[in-house]
Scaffold this motif. Sequence first.
Motif, mmCIF file in Angstrom:
data_model
loop_
_atom_site.group_PDB
_atom_site.id
_atom_site.type_symbol
_atom_site.label_atom_id
_atom_site.label_comp_id
_atom_site.label_asym_id
_atom_site.label_seq_id
_atom_site.Cartn_x
_atom_site.Cartn_y
_atom_site.Cartn_z
ATOM 1 N N HIS A 214 -12.210 11.505 9.211
ATOM 2 C CA HIS A 214 -12.126 10.006 9.739
ATOM 3 C C HIS A 214 -11.822 9.205 11.038
ATOM 4 C CE1 HIS A 214 -7.463 10.621 8.150
ATOM 5 N NE2 HIS A 214 -7.605 12.242 7.982
ATOM 6 N N LYS A 218 -13.748 5.227 10.255
ATOM 7 C CA LYS A 218 -12.897 4.493 11.170
ATOM 8 C C LYS A 218 -14.046 3.566 11.456
ATOM 9 C CE LYS A 218 -10.901 3.692 15.322
ATOM 10 N NZ LYS A 218 -10.264 4.309 16.942
ATOM 11 N N HIS A 221 -15.810 1.763 8.827
ATOM 12 C CA HIS A 221 -15.297 0.585 8.189
ATOM 13 C C HIS A 221 -15.675 -0.526 9.425
ATOM 14 C CE1 HIS A 221 -11.600 -2.092 7.261
ATOM 15 N NE2 HIS A 221 -11.482 -1.747 8.712
#
Length: 253
Positions: A214, A218, A221
Amino acid sequence: MAIVLRYVDNRGVVKEIFNGVVHVNDASSLDLKATIDDVFTYNSLSLGQGYDGASNMRGAFNGLKALILQENYSAHYVHCFAHQLQLVIVGVAKKHDGVDNFFEQLSLVVNVVGGSRKRQDMLRESQRERVQLSIGNGELETGRGLNQESSLIRARDTRWGSHFKTITSLMNLFPEVHHVLAYVEEEGSSLSNRNQAFGILKYSKTLDFVFYLHLMYKILHFTDVLSKHLLKRDQDILEADGRIEVFERHGVC
């Protein structure tokens, strides 16, 4: 070698034109320079520079950049911002043991799951069954362009955004990947295959895996958004530099 010309017209609009593909005997900086000289002489053009950071391109002494600057001091060298961004992310990530291990495990997942046509078919069939079940339960919407078949994407250090695509594909196909890995753990053709699948499954259940999955999703992204801005055809160097400064102030890169 593909040659693309970028210039500003008399209205101040940035234009980019594909000039063509020319044959080179090898990828040495001397041969590349000779070929570029011929192309620019034929087209009666002055010379600027823009390419990636490979050593034969940017080398301080014998790279293409150095050879051109020896003859033309006004030739401005620009290292592709999007390519720099990708290399920085990969380079920094590999300095952290936990992140480096995460990406190594990610590479193993792609290799094991995509190691045979049978496993690839299992992945697609398992995904198809899950999508059909979710649609039947009303958990997924239907329509044009929705619920497309997907596959695990292999990450490449020199390919823009490939690490982000790999992580995204793993998150989208997580149940199917576990299904295939469980099959390999039980039915793998060799002890090495079975042990690899066992190790990956064990790692995927740890807090480290979930955290780095995760976290890197993030971070990548954000950088993927920046990379796409940097690759826009109408992007100018000052605006690109400004966008990088904004991301740096927010601690993204």
